[in-house]
Design a protein around this motif. Structure first.
Motif, PDB file in Angstrom:
ATOM      1  N   VAL A  38       0.899  -1.584  -0.194  1.00 19.44           N
ATOM      2  CA  VAL A  38       0.084   0.017  -0.268  1.00 19.44           C
ATOM      3  C   VAL A  38       1.130   0.895   0.148  1.00 19.44           C
ATOM      4  CG1 VAL A  38      -1.879   1.764   1.179  1.00 19.44           C
ATOM      5  CG2 VAL A  38      -1.765  -1.091   1.578  1.00 19.44           C
ATOM      6  N   GLY A  39       0.090   2.735  -1.226  1.00 20.69           N
ATOM      7  CA  GLY A  39       1.157   3.621  -1.005  1.00 20.69           C
ATOM      8  C   GLY A  39       0.813   4.652  -0.799  1.00 20.69           C
ATOM      9  N   CYS A  40      -0.193   4.484  -0.406  1.00 25.34           N
ATOM     10  CA  CYS A  40      -1.050   5.330  -0.885  1.00 25.34           C
ATOM     11  C   CYS A  40      -3.042   5.797  -0.183  1.00 25.34           C
ATOM     12  CB  CYS A  40      -1.179   6.336  -1.877  1.00 25.34           C
ATOM     13  SG  CYS A  40      -2.563   5.607  -3.065  1.00 25.34           S
ATOM     14  N   CYS A  45      -1.436   5.913  -6.533  1.00 29.55           N
ATOM     15  CA  CYS A  45      -0.028   4.991  -6.548  1.00 29.55           C
ATOM     16  C   CYS A  45       0.145   4.242  -7.298  1.00 29.55           C
ATOM     17  CB  CYS A  45       0.454   5.383  -5.055  1.00 29.55           C
ATOM     18  SG  CYS A  45       0.102   3.507  -4.226  1.00 29.55           S
ATOM     19  N   GLY A  46      -0.629   3.155  -7.331  1.00 33.63           N
ATOM     20  CA  GLY A  46      -0.732   1.936  -8.125  1.00 33.63           C
ATOM     21  C   GLY A  46       0.121   0.667  -7.645  1.00 33.63           C
ATOM     22  N   ALA A  47       1.234   1.464  -6.706  1.00 39.99           N
ATOM     23  CA  ALA A  47       1.905  -0.047  -5.539  1.00 39.99           C
ATOM     24  C   ALA A  47       1.007  -1.346  -5.159  1.00 39.99           C
ATOM     25  CB  ALA A  47       1.928   0.343  -5.098  1.00 39.99           C
ATOM     26  N   SER A  59      -5.237  -2.464  -6.355  1.00 40.44           N
ATOM     27  CA  SER A  59      -6.784  -3.563  -4.629  1.00 40.44           C
ATOM     28  C   SER A  59      -6.372  -2.722  -3.773  1.00 40.44           C
ATOM     29  CB  SER A  59      -5.565  -4.359  -4.789  1.00 40.44           C
ATOM     30  OG  SER A  59      -4.682  -4.438  -3.659  1.00 40.44           O
ATOM     31  N   CYS A  60      -6.519  -1.110  -3.902  1.00 40.37           N
ATOM     32  CA  CYS A  60      -7.210  -0.544  -2.426  1.00 40.37           C
ATOM     33  C   CYS A  60      -8.427  -0.207  -3.145  1.00 40.37           C
ATOM     34  CB  CYS A  60      -5.996   0.871  -2.370  1.00 40.37           C
ATOM     35  SG  CYS A  60      -5.796   1.990  -3.909  1.00 40.37           S
ATOM     36  N   SER A  61      -8.759  -0.149  -4.583  1.00 36.72           N
ATOM     37  CA  SER A  61      -9.752   0.747  -5.168  1.00 36.72           C
ATOM     38  C   SER A  61     -11.058  -0.293  -5.280  1.00 36.72           C
ATOM     39  CB  SER A  61      -9.308   1.489  -6.432  1.00 36.72           C
ATOM     40  OG  SER A  61      -9.028  -0.097  -7.729  1.00 36.72           O
TER      41      SER A  61
END
Ligand code: FES
Ligand code: FES
Lengths: 158, 788
Positions: A38-40, A45-47, A59-61
């Motif tokens: 996780v970067g943001c 960030c796309g990490a 995968s955070c969205s």
């Protein structure tokens, strides 16, 4: 809690999840698949990029429950154990990573990009990776890595 | 994929990195991956106000929430609420406000820590923050530095009676010398506030390990050794009971050169609760709670003769400290102090810096730390002076820079530059850039009144690397030294451990340090393991910042490796029944001169040293050697960076068309890594020029504290770069290396901005604020037109 069934890197999991749990937290905390990071908190960030049914997704969205029934590939599943996917090899060969934090996302986005467009131009690579931030490399060697990966994958086909 | 390496020539080769396998397979050990049994997760209640009194705080509501274990405000934390230290009191009368980990009665910036909750999972901890009861009485905030130091200003710290942290002076001869000048040019440059925005958010885990009261702390830091000392000092945890480990760290850029309040809280709470405590920041927390960088107002005056010969330079800085002093906050502008004269000869230099408190996030080191600011000022003002004199800007530089035959050269700021060749690097850069061709195109576009104008930006920079000779640091009142340590051990199996005090976070030390050791030991790179970033395994070190790791740490590796070979030689001579002088050491094997059949490889010597069955008298068992090296001086990388900038004069849109840089970083251990460092640094410097800037409104509210509004460049925002190197070996260290971590970020910002101004100077523009967004550039052009 809601029941979901997902296949992640070849293993099928049956789990109860809270409806609000993000896919990336499900992967990291519930499944221990900590290769995805996780970067943001703004989906910039796309990490955290993974492939959901072979398409790259931040995968955070996405909620874990939305992934019910799908097949997910993370950085830990793109090659078998210590084997190397051509994109992974190319990133090493072209020094496409420094700290490596953006790298899981970069590799997954690059795989998706090359699936869509096996012979991208430099501009197409840059546009294609727009959703992935890297603070270390200035992208120069990431672009070269994707170009090199395209060659390696082309070579593998013929 | 393995790399076959022939030993002995490992130095200087672009060997692929050892680090990459784990990073590319998602097998990295980031701090946030660490999940110990019984962990409690910390969440932080942060101030939404830039300046306010806490009139009421009751954390007890949180305790009633599910899965919550404990909650603390400053009152509940009591003596455990340690203060964050500053280790660089730059003047005897510097004003240093108290900086408690949890604010006591007043908050001083948005993001200041007010209270914490600990729960058995991270989500419950965040949920429980809502159940705390807190009231604030907002106070007036001060954000602008000039307002802050004007009489009657609101005070950031009422008890201090002033917003001036310190005033520092150097030099003093300028006002006299300037009388000899024909031309004086003055400019005010704004070096805007930046956010490090390393990609891995900060994370820290501390746990009592049940062995002699040891607390182990894993944290995403650049400085595990310094952190261990400082955490011990401020928390009272005995230093010998504290182990600090920086696992894989996802970038730092100075932002993780810090002892953060969250690290103090996690350490204290792990001890108090007797169980592992973990905290990982969200990106939005990072943007207000990780220290920021730059933020200076630079009033610069340069004086010259009419033929362009420089007479002197006067620098008056206002440097924003933010609301508190962190580890080296006040010292950062002083790291730049020595570099304002850049590569140029002159007879006078006056420097003054005023450190100013405001109700903003504290500032501290960010890639280059003081040197990007100074380089920006000198390289920008050189272009302004050239314009004033009607001289070609490269010509003006050439006339004033230190010629290669003049090294070593002591600058007006008092540094002795050991080596350099500005002529060579510049000649190569001009050729790669097609400087003449672009100047011709620029002229024709200007003549035809093209809507898109072309500008050429120059930056001929140097920097000081290799922090630092300990005596120099002492003279500057920095409270620690600048040495570095290495232990080299050959294990009984012949495998080698290189134990370094440096602490990488993306630089590839595991690869490069193996190359250095391999080149001396003759052992293949893959048989060498670099041990770092763990005070339990690598007890001595001064860590990684200031482009010091190779220039200082590399020397220690070289010295320790050589000492190890010396010890091994004595043992091998004993085994081979000859005198040590009769042995050659070739590719990891001791051979009797003239009888190479009689030989013993290093691994066999190590085994003999391990069994100790047959060692010469007076030689101790085991095969290891160590070295702690204090550098004799700084090293001075330099280079010439050129940018071709296109500016659409109707929309203000700026395009970086071509970027060329030729850097002289001395001897290179791994050119592939060097080039990568240059790319990344150049990109960060371009980002300052074109994209980034942390801003606040007048109430001290951050305007862009997340990654959707703070624009760090993505791939389409940057071009590929054309890079090359020249090499004048440094003479201040035996490897001849200089350092490269910060070079790109220092050099590129003025190159870009000089290019933009050069493109539109004919419209009456002589400065453009950073970041040079289309709106800013367009407004600048309009204002210049209006003023004509
Ligand atoms: S964590 Fe940043 S986009 Fe998902
Ligand atoms: S390699 Fe560090 S963020 Fe990309």
């Amino acid at each position: 809690m809601q029941h979901i069934k997902v296949t992640v890197d070849g293993t099928t999991y049956h789990k109860e999840v809270e409806p609000r749990t993000l896919l990336v937290h499900f992967l990291r905390e519930d499944l221990g698949r900590v290769g995805t990071v996780v970067g943001c908190d703004t989906s910039n960030c796309g990490a955290c990029t993974v492939l959901v049914d072979a398409v790259s997704v931040k995968s955070c969205s996405m909620l874990a429950v939305q992934a019910d029934g799908s097949e997910i590939t993370t950085i830990q599943g793109v090659s078998d154990g210590n084997d190397w996917h051509p994109v992974q090899s190319a990133f090493k060969e072209c020094h496409g990573l420094q700290c490596g934090y953006c790298t899981p996302g970069m590799v997954m986005s690059s795989i998706d990009l090359l699936n869509e467009n096996p012979n991208p131009t430099e501009a197409e690579i840059r546009e294609g990776l727009e959703g992935n931030l890297c603070r270390c490399t200035g992208y120069h060697n990431i672009v070269k890595s994707v170009q090199r990966a395209a060659e390696l994958m082309e070579g593998a086909k013929s | 994929m393995t790399d076959v390496v022939d030993t002995g020539t490992a130095l200087g080769r672009p060997i692929k990195r050892k680090e990459d396998a784990r990073l590319l397979h998602g097998q990295t050990n980031w701090t946030d991956n660490i999940q110990l049994p019984g962990t409690v997760h910390m969440a932080i209640l942060r101030s939404p106000f830039a300046h306010a009194k806490i009139t009421h705080l009751d954390v007890s509501g949180a305790l009633a929430m599910p899965n919550v274990v404990a909650a603390f405000g400053a009152a509940e934390l009591g003596d455990l609420n340690s203060s964050v230290p500053c280790v660089w009191p730059v003047t005897d009368d510097m004003v240093a406000p108290d900086f408690p980990a949890l604010a006591k009665d007043t908050v001083h910036h948005v993001g200041d820590c007010v209270a914490v909750v600990l729960a058995t999972d991270a989500v419950s901890a965040v949920d429980a923050l809502e159940a705390m009861s807190v009231d604030y009485e907002p106070l007036q905030a001060v954000v602008n530095m000039e307002s802050a130091i004007s009489p009657g200003s609101t005070l950031v710290h009422e008890d201090k009676g002033t917003n001036t942290c310190y005033v520092y002076n150097l030099g003093g001869g300028y006002d006299e010398k300037v009388k000899e000048a024909d031309v004086v040019v003055k400019r005010r440059f704004i070096n805007q506030r930046l956010i490090p925005a390393f990609m891995e958010p900060r994370s820290v885990v501390a746990a009592p390990m049940g062995m002699s009261d040891e607390i182990t702390m894993w944290t995403s830091t650049q400085i595990p050794h310094i952190l261990r000392l400082l955490i011990a000092l401020v928390t009272g945890i005995p230093e010998n009971n504290l182990r600090v480990i920086a696992p894989d760290v996802g970038g730092g850029f100075g932002g993780k050169l810090q002892i953060y309040r969250e690290e103090i809280l996690v350490a204290q709470l792990a001890r108090k609760l007797g169980r592992p405590v973990k905290w990982t920041e969200t990106r939005s927390e990072d943007m207000v709670a990780t220290h920021h960088g730059r933020d200076q107002i630079q009033d610069i005056e340069i004086a010259a003769k009419s033929d362009g010969t420089l007479v002197g330079l006067k620098v008056d800085l206002k440097a924003n400290m933010g609301a508190y002093l962190q580890i080296i906050t006040p010292g950062v502008p002083l790291l730049g102090m020595f570099m304002y004269p850049g590569i140029y000869k002159m007879d006078a230099y006056d420097f003054q810096c005023t450190g100013v408190f405001t109700n903003t996030t504290p500032t501290d080191a960010y890639r280059g730390a003081g040197r990007p600011e100074s380089t920006y000022a000198i390289e920008r003002i050189m272009d302004e002076l050239a314009a004033e004199l009607g001289m070609e800007p490269m010509e003006l530089r050439r006339k004033n820079w230190i010629k290669h035959e003049e090294f070593p050269y002591t600058t007006i700021a008092g540094l002795t530059y050991d080596t350099g060749n500005y002529e060579l690097a510049t000649a190569r850069a001009l050729e790669l850039f097609d400087y003449e061709g672009l100047r011709t195109e620029q002229k024709s576009r200007r003549d035809s009144g093209d809507r898109v104008q072309l500008g050429i930006g120059i930056s001929t920079f140097t920097e000081m690397c290799g922090l630092a000779p300990s005596r120099t640091l002492g003279a500057l009142k920095y409270v620690a030294g600048g040495w570095e340590h290495c232990t080299v051990r050959v294990l009984p199996t012949g495998k080698v451990e290189v134990i370094t005090g440096t602490s990488p976070h993306g630089q590839g030390h595991e690869t490069a340090w193996s190359q250095i050791a391999s080149s001396i030991l003759g052992i293949p790179v893959e048989d060498i393991e670099v041990v770092h970033s763990d005070t339990g395994r690598a007890p001595y070190g001064m860590d990684t910042y200031g482009s010091r790791s190779l220039a200082v740490g590399g020397q220690a590796i070289k010295a320790a490796s050589e000492r190890l070979v010396d010890k091994a030689r004595v043992i091998a001579a004993h085994q081979l029944e000859c005198s040590p002088e009769d042995l050659d050491y070739v590719n990891g094997v001791f051979q009797v001169k003239g009888d190479p059949e009689k030989a013993q490889p290093l691994g066999a010597v190590a085994f003999e040293a391990f069994t100790a069955h047959n060692l010469p008298d007076g030689v101790e068992p085991t095969l290891s050697a160590e070295a702690t090296i204090d550098p004799q001086d700084f090293s001075y990388p330099h280079g010439t960076h050129l940018a071709a900038m296109e500016v659409d004069t109707e929309t203000g849109k700026v395009t970086l068309r071509k970027y060329v840089c030729v850097d002289d970083v001395g001897v290179q251990v791994n050119p592939m890594i060097v080039e990568g460092q240059v790319h990344g640094g150049v990109a960060q410097g371009i980002a300052q020029a074109l994209y980034e800037g942390a801003s606040y409104d007048e109430d001290g509210q951050p305007q862009n504290a997340n990654l959707s509004t703070y624009l760090i460049p993505s791939a389409p925002d940057l071009p590929s770069f054309i890079t090359d190197t020249t090499c004048t070996p440094s003479t201040t260290n035996p490897l001849g290396t200089k350092g490269v971590g910060e070079a790109g970020a220092i050099a590129s910002t003025p190159a870009i901005m000089n290019g933009i101004v050069d493109a539109i100077r004919h419209l009456g523009v002589n400065d453009v604020l950073m970041p040079a967004t289309p709106m800013t550039v367009w407004k600048t052009i309009q204002a210049a037109k209006g003023g004509k």
